[in-house]
Design a protein around this motif. Structure first.
Motif, PDB file in Angstrom:
ATOM      1  N   ASP A 247       6.234  -3.777   5.432  1.00 58.45           N
ATOM      2  CA  ASP A 247       6.745  -2.429   5.206  1.00 58.45           C
ATOM      3  C   ASP A 247       5.616  -1.449   4.893  1.00 58.45           C
ATOM      4  OD1 ASP A 247       7.985  -2.968   1.788  1.00 58.45           O
ATOM      5  OD2 ASP A 247       5.970  -2.992   2.630  1.00 58.45           O
ATOM      6  N   ARG A 248       4.365  -1.961   4.841  1.00 54.81           N
ATOM      7  CA  ARG A 248       3.209  -1.094   4.617  1.00 54.81           C
ATOM      8  C   ARG A 248       1.989  -1.640   5.355  1.00 54.81           C
ATOM      9  NH1 ARG A 248       1.645  -1.551  -0.925  1.00 54.81           N
ATOM     10  NH2 ARG A 248       2.962  -3.416  -0.940  1.00 54.81           N
ATOM     11  N   ILE A 249       1.164  -0.724   5.844  1.00 56.20           N
ATOM     12  CA  ILE A 249      -0.143  -1.071   6.388  1.00 56.20           C
ATOM     13  C   ILE A 249      -1.171  -0.289   5.584  1.00 56.20           C
ATOM     14  CG2 ILE A 249      -1.641  -1.142   8.423  1.00 56.20           C
ATOM     15  CD1 ILE A 249       1.935  -0.463   9.049  1.00 56.20           C
ATOM     16  N   ILE A 250      -2.179  -0.981   5.088  1.00 60.07           N
ATOM     17  CA  ILE A 250      -3.210  -0.355   4.255  1.00 60.07           C
ATOM     18  C   ILE A 250      -4.555  -0.496   4.966  1.00 60.07           C
ATOM     19  CG2 ILE A 250      -4.364  -0.346   2.016  1.00 60.07           C
ATOM     20  CD1 ILE A 250      -1.824  -1.745   0.920  1.00 60.07           C
ATOM     21  N   ILE A 251      -5.214   0.630   5.201  1.00 58.02           N
ATOM     22  CA  ILE A 251      -6.523   0.639   5.861  1.00 58.02           C
ATOM     23  C   ILE A 251      -7.541   1.182   4.878  1.00 58.02           C
ATOM     24  CG2 ILE A 251      -7.860   1.491   7.818  1.00 58.02           C
ATOM     25  CD1 ILE A 251      -5.177   2.005   9.228  1.00 58.02           C
ATOM     26  N   HIS A 252      -8.606   0.424   4.645  1.00 57.47           N
ATOM     27  CA  HIS A 252      -9.691   0.920   3.786  1.00 57.47           C
ATOM     28  C   HIS A 252     -10.800   1.443   4.690  1.00 57.47           C
ATOM     29  CE1 HIS A 252     -11.796   1.428  -0.001  1.00 57.47           C
ATOM     30  NE2 HIS A 252     -12.877   0.979   0.609  1.00 57.47           N
ATOM     31  N   SER A 253     -10.993   2.772   4.677  1.00 56.55           N
ATOM     32  CA  SER A 253     -11.971   3.442   5.520  1.00 56.55           C
ATOM     33  C   SER A 253     -13.121   3.947   4.672  1.00 56.55           C
ATOM     34  CB  SER A 253     -11.306   4.608   6.262  1.00 56.55           C
ATOM     35  OG  SER A 253     -12.263   5.361   6.974  1.00 56.55           O
ATOM     36  N   VAL A 254     -14.340   3.713   5.127  1.00 49.58           N
ATOM     37  CA  VAL A 254     -15.519   4.096   4.356  1.00 49.58           C
ATOM     38  C   VAL A 254     -15.986   5.508   4.687  1.00 49.58           C
ATOM     39  CG1 VAL A 254     -17.915   3.485   3.831  1.00 49.58           C
ATOM     40  CG2 VAL A 254     -16.221   1.685   4.221  1.00 49.58           C
ATOM     41  N   GLN A 255     -15.863   5.918   5.950  1.00 47.25           N
ATOM     42  CA  GLN A 255     -16.469   7.148   6.406  1.00 47.25           C
ATOM     43  C   GLN A 255     -15.544   8.363   6.416  1.00 47.25           C
ATOM     44  OE1 GLN A 255     -19.742   6.931   6.313  1.00 47.25           O
ATOM     45  NE2 GLN A 255     -20.339   7.028   8.452  1.00 47.25           N
ATOM     46  N   VAL A 324      -8.283  -4.148   6.468  1.00 47.91           N
ATOM     47  CA  VAL A 324      -6.934  -3.719   6.830  1.00 47.91           C
ATOM     48  C   VAL A 324      -5.962  -4.776   6.333  1.00 47.91           C
ATOM     49  CG1 VAL A 324      -5.355  -3.120   8.703  1.00 47.91           C
ATOM     50  CG2 VAL A 324      -7.779  -2.493   8.866  1.00 47.91           C
ATOM     51  N   ALA A 325      -4.952  -4.341   5.590  1.00 48.76           N
ATOM     52  CA  ALA A 325      -3.981  -5.269   5.009  1.00 48.76           C
ATOM     53  C   ALA A 325      -2.581  -4.936   5.496  1.00 48.76           C
ATOM     54  CB  ALA A 325      -4.030  -5.208   3.485  1.00 48.76           C
ATOM     55  N   ILE A 326      -1.754  -5.976   5.610  1.00 47.55           N
ATOM     56  CA  ILE A 326      -0.323  -5.798   5.831  1.00 47.55           C
ATOM     57  C   ILE A 326       0.379  -6.248   4.549  1.00 47.55           C
ATOM     58  CG2 ILE A 326      -0.403  -6.009   8.334  1.00 47.55           C
ATOM     59  CD1 ILE A 326       0.377  -8.940   8.060  1.00 47.55           C
ATOM     60  N   ALA A 327       1.499  -5.605   4.215  1.00 41.84           N
ATOM     61  CA  ALA A 327       2.136  -5.890   2.931  1.00 41.84           C
ATOM     62  C   ALA A 327       3.636  -5.657   3.017  1.00 41.84           C
ATOM     63  CB  ALA A 327       1.522  -5.015   1.831  1.00 41.84           C
ATOM     64  N   ASP A 328       4.351  -6.330   2.124  1.00 45.03           N
ATOM     65  CA  ASP A 328       5.753  -6.015   1.884  1.00 45.03           C
ATOM     66  C   ASP A 328       5.942  -5.924   0.374  1.00 45.03           C
ATOM     67  OD1 ASP A 328       6.966  -9.405   2.588  1.00 45.03           O
ATOM     68  OD2 ASP A 328       5.714  -8.627   0.965  1.00 45.03           O
ATOM     69  N   ALA A 329       7.156  -5.972  -0.092  1.00 44.35           N
ATOM     70  CA  ALA A 329       7.408  -5.762  -1.520  1.00 44.35           C
ATOM     71  C   ALA A 329       6.800  -6.850  -2.387  1.00 44.35           C
ATOM     72  CB  ALA A 329       8.914  -5.666  -1.767  1.00 44.35           C
ATOM     73  N   SER A 330       6.565  -8.040  -1.847  1.00 42.21           N
ATOM     74  CA  SER A 330       6.130  -9.156  -2.683  1.00 42.21           C
ATOM     75  C   SER A 330       4.732  -9.676  -2.382  1.00 42.21           C
ATOM     76  CB  SER A 330       7.122 -10.316  -2.543  1.00 42.21           C
ATOM     77  OG  SER A 330       7.209 -10.740  -1.194  1.00 42.21           O
TER      78      SER A 330
END
Length: 779
Positions: A247-255, A324-330
């Motif tokens: 339910d979420r995609i998290i991208i860590h961008s440096v620039q 880059v991470a994929i996530a849900d509630a748990s």
């Protein structure tokens, strides 16, 4: 965006962020895929869908190239079960018309119901002047645009001439890219040199973020694309060890905060489950520590295994992804594997020098797919000075792709082959040379370096240096070509006299001045009709204009002048021919039909590019390689360097009749001079053989030179203009056993690009053929 069909549309599409309404067919697919879940944004208005037609542009590489034809493959699919559609692709979508450049590159195809076709857009060696998009037209109506994967990366940068760029090598995905790159950058393998640079590989985007773990920003810990790749073709794909619902995609961008681009999720079934614009994501973080870009979506009904990020129009130099991470509630999961459009090797780019030379730093570009997905058109490989392959690549390469690579090698490309002990059977070698770690073969105009070791890191320095010099020598050839009409015409004049007929024009203008002035006034006064000057002046001016036009027409006529010359290597065993040459045009009037080359010809205009001056050009690939507008101007010589590779049946037959050698001219045009070497390097010659004629061969008076360079020496001696005059006294210098050299009166290997508008009387055509005999005879 306009739909090309006439289905019913539902206004609810706007609720899901669609750029156009959803059809009834789309809604049925959505409900089926989601198993009754409310419509997901994945299926609402994908940029690649245009009514019944889906458009997917791809490229076998991304990065800067400096000569040859850059290919974009576009996959077209007609999803209609009853209607055919004509699809036209136009690049760029919006032209800028800046100097000697391409303002329009187009191709059309008609797709039957349910048909799928791969359309190839080949950009000749001129920069595309315009935006980074391809316009899609369906049945004559503009439907929208798609990103061009290689937009603005061909024949730009580094210098005022696109051909002065650095050497470029395509590296197969089966090889260790870092090892090949290091070998070609340093001239030595990793076995003898320490690493000279840091690679921001795609693997740096796996795992938890670490670019700031040491208290400062370390870009070597993040993935960055090749900074020369420009914008519009950069992407990153990440795989996850344990597929899960998301339910979420998290991208860590440096620039950068990444406000442009798209995210796609691929489920365990292999289908694209979700697609959304990056602009909908929530941006968190600060400049000092990078940004977390978080996109929230409805929980997927299927476990996700792959995330793909397409960066759209973001410049390559501002992209740096730390994780880059994929996530849900748990749970939350970082990627376990990754691949990317390109990787930044931190190799400094060469700088332009006033002398027109560039540094010899070799640019390695990693292939975007395995060799089975490469192009079947040899022109797609012409931007590269070499291709690095493994033995497994040859074993898995489809026949059509293998033939394309063979044509590329035969026409002057180079192949670096590892894990192999010899050449494929159809790669017939003219000469071979022993290297300390392998062998080097002359195959047509190209060279193949074969190394038994599968790992290039084990190559010794001498072999690595040989590989680098082969690549650099090929690049220098392109840099040596004339880049303006004056220099090209000096080497290869298309007409004997380019001077403007000034004497006749001066006489006409003097007569005009005298008649319109003193004569006109004197006659008007004598007949007391001074008001006549109100009409006599325009009439005299009009008549003078007609006289100037008529004089110019009579002095040069309207028939174009054309000149063709080429050097052809003809392998009579494999019926394969490769030609390098030049064609030139001088047209009193601009040809309305443009120029037409066939699909196997690489035509490089000998003009200066990148300095803002010159003419924008248009090109279409639908029926043939049609150079439509801007390529030839009236009364201005136009020159093109040509390369061709194709299957040919022309041949020279050597037969033994009663102990005497005879030759049969099967080349389709008269032979002016022919020199032949048999298996024992005995030399024979004959002169004046008509097409189809059989003649006796006589022993040559020229001495044999067994220690010669063969076709390589011949090519360097006579130059790209294929001047046969230098062969009169030294043709046998280049002959090898079972070969011949023929000077032809005409050229059957290079087409007449002007077509019916060219006159045989105003066309000069010649050819030099270096032939490999298939069945040598001895007296």
């Amino acid at each position: 965006m306009k739909s090309s069909n006439r289905e019913t549309h539902f206004p609810c599409a706007a609720f899901f962020g669609c750029s156009r309404p959803l059809s009834a067919g789309w809604c049925r697919r959505v409900f089926a895929w989601s198993l009754g879940i409310i419509l997901l944004p994945a299926f609402s208005g994908r940029a690649e869908d245009f009514g019944d037609i889906s458009v997917s542009p791809t490229a076998i590489y991304t990065g800067n190239t400096f000569h040859g034809y850059a290919e974009t493959q576009v996959i077209l699919e007609n999803h209609s079960s009853s209607r055919s559609h004509t699809v036209t692709l136009v690049s760029p979508n919006r032209p800028w018309n800046n100097g000697n450049s391409l303002s329009r590159l187009s191709r059309s195809a008609t797709l039957a119901p349910g048909a799928r076709e791969i359309m190839s857009l080949l950009q000749p060696p001129l920069p595309l002047s315009g935006d980074g998009f391809i316009r899609v037209e369906v049945d004559g109506e503009g439907e929208g645009q798609v990103n061009a994967p290689t937009a603005r990366t061909h024949c730009v940068g580094y210098s005022y001439s696109g051909r002065n760029g650095q050497p470029t090598v395509l590296v197969s995905r089966s090889l260790d890219f870092d090892a090949v790159n290091l070998m070609l950058q340093t001239g030595a393998s990793t076995a003898s040199r320490s690493s000279g640079g840091t690679t921001s590989s795609a693997s740096q985007a796996t795992g938890a973020p670490g670019a700031f773990s040491s208290g400062h920003k370390d870009l070597s810990r993040a993935w960055m694309p090749d900074r020369h790749a420009g914008a519009g073709g950069n992407w990153l794909e990440l795989d996850y060890a344990k597929p899960q619902k998301v339910d979420r995609i998290i991208i860590h961008s440096v620039q950068t905060s990444l406000r442009l681009g798209d995210i796609k999720l691929v489920g365990v079934s292999g289908t694209n489950y979700f697609a959304g614009a990056m602009s909908a994501a929530k941006i968190m973080g600060d400049h000092a520590r990078g940004w977390n870009i978080e996109m929230t979506i409805p929980t997927t009904g299927e476990a996700i295994r792959t995330v793909r990020i397409d960066f759209g129009r973001i410049s390559a130099g501002t992209i740096a992804i730390d994780g880059v991470a994929i996530a849900d509630a748990s749970s939350q999961q970082w990627a376990s594997a990754a691949r990317a459009s390109s990787e930044n090797t931190y190799v400094p780019p060469p700088a332009y020098s006033p002398g027109g030379t560039t540094a010899d730093t070799i640019e390695c570009l990693r292939a975007e797919s395995a060799v089975a997905g490469w192009s079947e058109n040899w022109l797609a490989y012409t931007p590269f000075d070499a291709i690095a392959l493994s033995a497994s690549d040859l074993a898995t390469m489809p026949p059509a792709i293998f033939n394309a690579v063979t044509d590329y090698l035969f026409a002057g490309g180079n192949v670096i082959l590892t894990g192999q002990t010899g050449l494929p059977a159809t790669w017939r070698s003219l000469r071979e040379q022993t290297l300390s770690a392998g062998r080097q073969y002359q195959v047509g105009f190209g060279k193949c370096l074969v190394f038994p070791a599968a790992d290039v890191a084990t190559l010794d320095e001498a072999s690595a240096q040989t590989a680098r010099e082969v690549v650099r020598d090929t690049s220098r050839y392109w840099q040596s070509l004339p880049d303006d009409g004056t220099a090209a015409n000096g080497l290869f004049p298309v007409v004997d006299n380019l001077k403007i007929p000034t004497r006749g024009l001066v006489v006409i203008m003097l007569a005009f001045v005298v008649i319109i002035g003193p004569v006109n006034i004197i006659l008007s006064n004598r007949y007391k009709r001074r008001t006549w000057m109100l009409w006599t002046i325009p009439v005299i001016s009009f008549i003078t204009t007609l006289l100037v036009f008529a004089y110019s027409l009579l002095s040069e006529g309207i028939t174009p002048n054309m000149r063709i010359a080429g050097l052809t290597v003809l392998d009579q065993v494999n019926h394969r021919a490769a030609t390098i040459g030049v064609t030139a045009f001088y047209c009193p009037l601009t040809p309305g039909g443009g120029l037409k080359f066939n699909f196997e010809t690489e035509a490089t205009p000998l003009v200066r590019v990148g300095n803002g001056s010159g003419t924008a050009r248009e090109m279409d690939w639908t029926q043939t390689q049609h150079l439509q507008h801007g390529w030839v101007s009236a009364r201005v010589p136009a020159h093109f360097h040509l390369r061709k590779a194709d299957i040919r049946r022309e041949r020279v037959e050597i037969v033994n009749e009663g102990g005497k050698l005879k030759v049969i001219n099967g080349l389709g045009t008269p032979i002016k001079s022919l020199w032949v070497a048999d298996a024992s390097l005995n030399l024979y010659e004959v002169h004046g053989v008509a097409a189809g004629q059989k003649c006796d061969l006589s022993r040559s008076t020229q001495p044999a030179v067994p220690d010669n360079a063969g076709v390589t020496g011949l090519f360097h001696e006579i130059g790209f203009v294929a001047d046969p005059n230098s062969l009169d006294t030294m043709a046998t210098k280049y002959l090898l056993p079972n070969t011949y050299i023929a000077v032809l009166d005409g050229n059957p290997f290079i087409e007449n690009a002007l077509g019916a508008s060219a006159s045989p009387k105003r066309t000069r055509s010649s050819a030099v053929v270096y032939g490999l005999l298939d069945s040598p005879e001895t007296p």
